[in-house]
Design an enzyme around this catalytic site. Structure first.
Site, PDB file in Angstrom:
ATOM      1  N   HIS A  88      84.720  28.070 -70.011  1.00 15.81           N
ATOM      2  CA  HIS A  88      83.531  27.515 -70.453  1.00 15.81           C
ATOM      3  C   HIS A  88      82.750  26.665 -69.207  1.00 15.81           C
ATOM      4  O   HIS A  88      81.667  26.454 -69.158  1.00 15.81           O
ATOM      5  CB  HIS A  88      83.776  26.708 -71.450  1.00 15.81           C
ATOM      6  CG  HIS A  88      84.119  27.524 -72.691  1.00 15.81           C
ATOM      7  ND1 HIS A  88      85.377  27.670 -73.242  1.00 15.81           N
ATOM      8  CD2 HIS A  88      83.519  28.408 -73.459  1.00 15.81           C
ATOM      9  CE1 HIS A  88      85.381  28.443 -74.056  1.00 15.81           C
ATOM     10  NE2 HIS A  88      84.260  28.932 -74.224  1.00 15.81           N
ATOM     11  N   HIS A 131      93.637  37.264 -27.566  1.00 15.54           N
ATOM     12  CA  HIS A 131      92.513  37.347 -26.739  1.00 15.54           C
ATOM     13  C   HIS A 131      91.631  38.497 -26.919  1.00 15.54           C
ATOM     14  O   HIS A 131      92.517  39.655 -26.962  1.00 15.54           O
ATOM     15  CB  HIS A 131      92.716  37.159 -25.191  1.00 15.54           C
ATOM     16  CG  HIS A 131      92.921  35.739 -24.698  1.00 15.54           C
ATOM     17  ND1 HIS A 131      93.730  35.224 -24.015  1.00 15.54           N
ATOM     18  CD2 HIS A 131      92.510  34.484 -25.176  1.00 15.54           C
ATOM     19  CE1 HIS A 131      93.888  33.900 -23.743  1.00 15.54           C
ATOM     20  NE2 HIS A 131      92.902  33.339 -24.394  1.00 15.54           N
ATOM     21  N   ASP A 188     100.322  29.483 -16.027  1.00 15.39           N
ATOM     22  CA  ASP A 188      99.145  30.468 -16.277  1.00 15.39           C
ATOM     23  C   ASP A 188      97.870  30.394 -15.685  1.00 15.39           C
ATOM     24  O   ASP A 188      96.998  31.432 -15.929  1.00 15.39           O
ATOM     25  CB  ASP A 188      98.958  30.282 -17.787  1.00 15.39           C
ATOM     26  CG  ASP A 188     100.072  30.878 -18.804  1.00 15.39           C
ATOM     27  OD1 ASP A 188     100.720  31.684 -18.319  1.00 15.39           O
ATOM     28  OD2 ASP A 188     100.331  30.384 -19.974  1.00 15.39           O
ATOM     29  N   CYS A 231      93.443  40.173 -17.436  1.00 20.27           N
ATOM     30  CA  CYS A 231      93.915  38.696 -17.607  1.00 20.27           C
ATOM     31  C   CYS A 231      93.961  38.119 -16.168  1.00 20.27           C
ATOM     32  O   CYS A 231      93.627  36.891 -16.030  1.00 20.27           O
ATOM     33  CB  CYS A 231      95.084  38.356 -18.247  1.00 20.27           C
ATOM     34  SG  CYS A 231      95.247  39.114 -19.979  1.00 20.27           S
ATOM     35  N   VAL A 244      94.966  16.242 -67.987  1.00 24.22           N
ATOM     36  CA  VAL A 244      93.430  15.783 -68.866  1.00 24.22           C
ATOM     37  C   VAL A 244      93.955  14.761 -69.654  1.00 24.22           C
ATOM     38  O   VAL A 244      93.004  13.907 -69.690  1.00 24.22           O
ATOM     39  CB  VAL A 244      92.877  17.245 -69.246  1.00 24.22           C
ATOM     40  CG1 VAL A 244      93.454  17.597 -70.640  1.00 24.22           C
ATOM     41  CG2 VAL A 244      91.551  16.835 -69.394  1.00 24.22           C
ATOM     42  N   ASN A 296      85.767  28.368 -79.557  1.00 24.21           N
ATOM     43  CA  ASN A 296      86.480  28.208 -81.016  1.00 24.21           C
ATOM     44  C   ASN A 296      87.743  27.206 -81.030  1.00 24.21           C
ATOM     45  O   ASN A 296      87.918  26.455 -81.822  1.00 24.21           O
ATOM     46  CB  ASN A 296      86.854  29.525 -81.250  1.00 24.21           C
ATOM     47  CG  ASN A 296      87.164  29.524 -82.965  1.00 24.21           C
ATOM     48  OD1 ASN A 296      86.210  29.173 -83.922  1.00 24.21           O
ATOM     49  ND2 ASN A 296      88.260  30.160 -83.146  1.00 24.21           N
TER      50      ASN A 296
END
Ligand code: ARG
Length: 699
Positions: free
Chosen positions: A637, A168, A65, A264, A679, A523
């Site tokens: 909450h 690119h 390349d 390129c 939990v 609640n």
């Protein structure tokens, strides 16, 4: 012919498709013809020779390349920023390009290792303005842009690439002479498109269609009014002709197989600064940053904020700490197309802890509140971080820090007071801080992990996986113990899941043993807890056997009804009706609680606060001064509490749903920790661990 423009090329003697590092190479391994490639490259060379002087770098076997010299580095004047290739497949090209640049007398800068940047393939000078367009997202990293800005002393406009095919910047973006821009908009994200539109006037933008884009029409070499390109559609050619450009097509299909074309294959080595820099009318401001800028990802976030906000930056100073524990400092010049964009970006930078250099600190701008509960439009929205505002030349600490408030400023006999207030709390006669000037926030700079035992530490804001749960439990137990023994405060936010998962007996222990100093819920947690105490079921399910009880669906209503008859939870305890459970322990141990109502509440219990404004105030009062907040499986909450908690308070969020945990531990606050687990299990481990501690160090 000698020419003012010089271009570097590399003959394709060793070119082929040997590996796949971009989508164009897929299916093309060893499918290109060397002969054809040589011919096409040669033709391009011949065409370009008429417009520029061509230099050649020696091709190297094993580096196929290397023909794509655009990726050698980025040149401006006599300075080069050498590429750091993202893929190992191309990293071996670096020394050859470096040698070439050095042999030509360029000053070569090399980026830190592991900071990828692929040269002129990802960075293009605008041909109208004085700035550099730089791409990131696939091959180059945003952090690298900070170095470009500094070393090349140029304003950088960062563009995020989002389409893998256009990996690119030069595959989808081509600045042309006279400030024209040839580009393929869908290759960029929305912010980048906006940035382009803010900088390049509509009549100068030439947006191309996909059909041209995939023929690499943007990957063209432009010298003055000539454009050399692989291929362009007739309509595109017409558009370009109409703008005064002539188009030369030269086929480069063999190189398309590797994901490259004309641009390129070239690197323009004569890129100069304008002789007479245009005076920029663009507003700009300087900010300073300090801390573990790279380790904490702060540089990245700052640049991202600027870019996403439509601005650009220049790095004036960047001094990295020499040792890992040393902090780094940076001075960044932020530019924005107009004052409104600037103000917006600055507001966000301040939230990240950026400050203006002290010489140019101006006072904060104030606007009077003219309608109760309403602020001026551009009011500054607060964060969880300690904040100061400059008033009459003095920095004043903002009180009651929380996020999503406004800063109300009032004159009192004792002086000026600045306070975080919710919008609804604003009163006529107060002023609020507007804009972003004269505000600074303080970030904790201890983000760097101080000890190696990362898992034990709260310092790393992170979500723990199952196998880390036990380590986290040890840390939390230790903290709870410390806080209790020094008389500190722990608030627990809990959802009904605590009861369903059998966590109740453990939470009861924590309350009895003095580890909990306030309980916040809705609640539901109280109803299920009371149902379990009175009838042994939770939402009609037998808690011991895990099966539904006949007629159990009415149990929770019966529980509510019973408490309503008594008048309140406390009265039910007093009357001997409620004799165990979480709510019972709260009453017995004088642990204050607040139950915030919601639209879906049955009953509700007489203690449930259905006026939400009052409920928020109760919550805020109960968490005041807390050292640690334990959030147990309650999304609603917990987020409510997170919003009103300032930085510096440890938050531990336990939820089986990773999304909830992430949302809460991701406040950017280092003290938050998330644990994804059941939990009930968590509470049982926690109690076991506290037992061990108690055994070791008798109270
Ligand atoms: N195969 C090369 C790569 O993927 C192609 C490089 C194209 N160069 C460019 N400036 N777009 O790295």
């Amino acid at each position: 012919m000698t020419n003012a423009v010089r271009i570097l090329m590399c003959a394709p003697h060793h070119y082929e498709v040997d590996y796949v590092i971009n989508p164009w190479m897929e299916g093309n391994i060893h499918r290109s013809s060397r002969e054809q490639a040589e011919a096409q490259w040669h033709q391009l060379y011949q065409v370009l020779k008429d417009y520029a002087t061509i230099d050649l770098v020696e091709p190297q076997p094993g580096w196929p390349d290397m023909v794509f010299t655009a990726n050698a580095g980025l040149i401006l004047g006599n300075t080069v920023v050498l590429s750091r290739f993202f893929h190992p497949e191309r990293q071996g090209e670096e020394p050859y390009f470096q040698q070439w640049f050095e042999s030509q007398g360029y000053k070569v800068h090399t980026l830190p290792k592991s900071l990828p940047f692929e040269g002129a393939g990802d960075a293009l000078l605008d041909r109208g303005g004085q700035w550099l367009w730089a791409g990131y997202g696939f091959r180059s990293e945003l952090d690298a842009h900070a170095y470009l800005a500094q070393w090349l002393d140029v304003e950088v406009l960062s563009l995020r690439l989002v389409d893998r095919r256009f990996y690119h910047l030069d595959t989808c973006f081509c600045p042309l002479s006279d400030g024209y821009l040839l580009y393929y908009p869908p290759a960029f994200d929305t912010y980048s498109n906006r940035l382009i539109e803010l900088r390049v006037p509509a009549e100068k933008r030439i947006a191309i269609e996909e059909a041209d884009a995939v023929n690499f029409a943007c990957n063209s070499v432009n010298v003055e009014r000539t454009i050399v390109v692989n291929k362009a559609s007739d309509s595109l050619k017409q558009i370009l002709h109409a703008r005064g450009f002539s188009v030369i097509e030269t086929p480069l299909t063999e190189f398309l197989k590797a994901g490259g074309a004309a641009k390129c294959l070239t690197l323009r080595t004569t890129e100069t600064y304008r002789e007479s820099p245009q005076v920029s009318t663009i507003p700009s401001r300087i900010v300073q940053l300090e801390g573990h800028l790279l380790d904490s990802g702060l540089v990245n976030r700052v640049l991202d904020t600027i870019v996403a906000g439509g601005g650009s930056f220049q790095v004036i100073n960047f001094s990295l700490g020499a040792q890992r524990l040393d902090t780094s400092t940076a001075e960044v010049k932020v530019s924005a197309p107009d004052a409104a964009v600037m103000a917006d970006i600055m507001g966000q930078l301040i939230d990240l802890g950026a400050v203006s250099p002290s010489e140019d600190t101006t006072d904060a701008n104030l606007a009077p509140v003219t309608q109760p509960g309403v602020a001026a439009d551009d009011f500054y929205a607060t964060t969880i971080y300690p904040t100061e505002v400059s008033i009459a030349g003095k920095w004043i600490e903002v009180q009651g820090q929380r996020m999503d408030g406004a800063i109300a400023v009032t004159q009192t006999p004792a002086g000026v007071v600045a306070r975080c207030k919710l919008l609804r709390e604003l009163k006529v006669g107060e002023s609020v801080v507007v804009g972003s000037e004269g505000i600074r926030t303080k970030r904790n700079t201890t983000t760097l992990k101080k000890n190696a035992t990362e898992e034990f530490s709260f310092m790393g804001a992170g979500v723990s996986s199952e196998r880390r749960v036990e380590l986290v439990v040890e840390q939390i137990a230790w903290d709870l113990r410390q806080i209790r023994d020094r008389g500190g405060k722990v608030a627990v936010v809990a959802g009904p899941v605590v009861i369903h998962t059998g966590g109740s007996e453990h939470l009861n222990r924590l309350i009895r043993e003095g580890y909990v100093h306030a309980l916040l819920g809705g609640n539901a947690i109280a109803v299920h807890d009371i149902e379990q105490s009175l009838m042994g079921t939770s939402l009609g399910v037998d808690m011991k056997r895990g099966t539904s009880v006949h007629g159990g669906h009415r149990h929770h209503l019966k529980a509510i009804n019973t408490i309503r008859r008594c008048g309140s939870i406390a009265k039910a305890v007093e009357q001997g009706v409620l004799r165990s459970g979480v709510m019972y322990e709260c009453v017995k141990n004088n642990v204050p609680f607040s139950l915030a109502g919601s639209i879906r509440d049955d009953g509700p219990l007489p203690d449930t606060q259905m006026d939400l404004v009052a409920a928020q105030a109760d919550y805020a009062r109960l968490i005041e001064g807390a050292d640690l907040i334990l959030m147990l499986s309650s999304m609603l909450h917990s987020i409510g509490v997170g919003n009103m908690t300032p930085a510096g308070v440890k938050m531990v969020c336990i939820d089986i749903n990773p999304a909830v945990v992430t949302k809460l531990s991701d406040r950017g606050s280092i003290e938050s920790i998330g644990v994804v687990t059941d939990v009930g299990l968590f509470l049982s481990l926690l109690v076991q661990q506290l037992n061990k501690l108690t055994g070791q160090y008798a109270r």
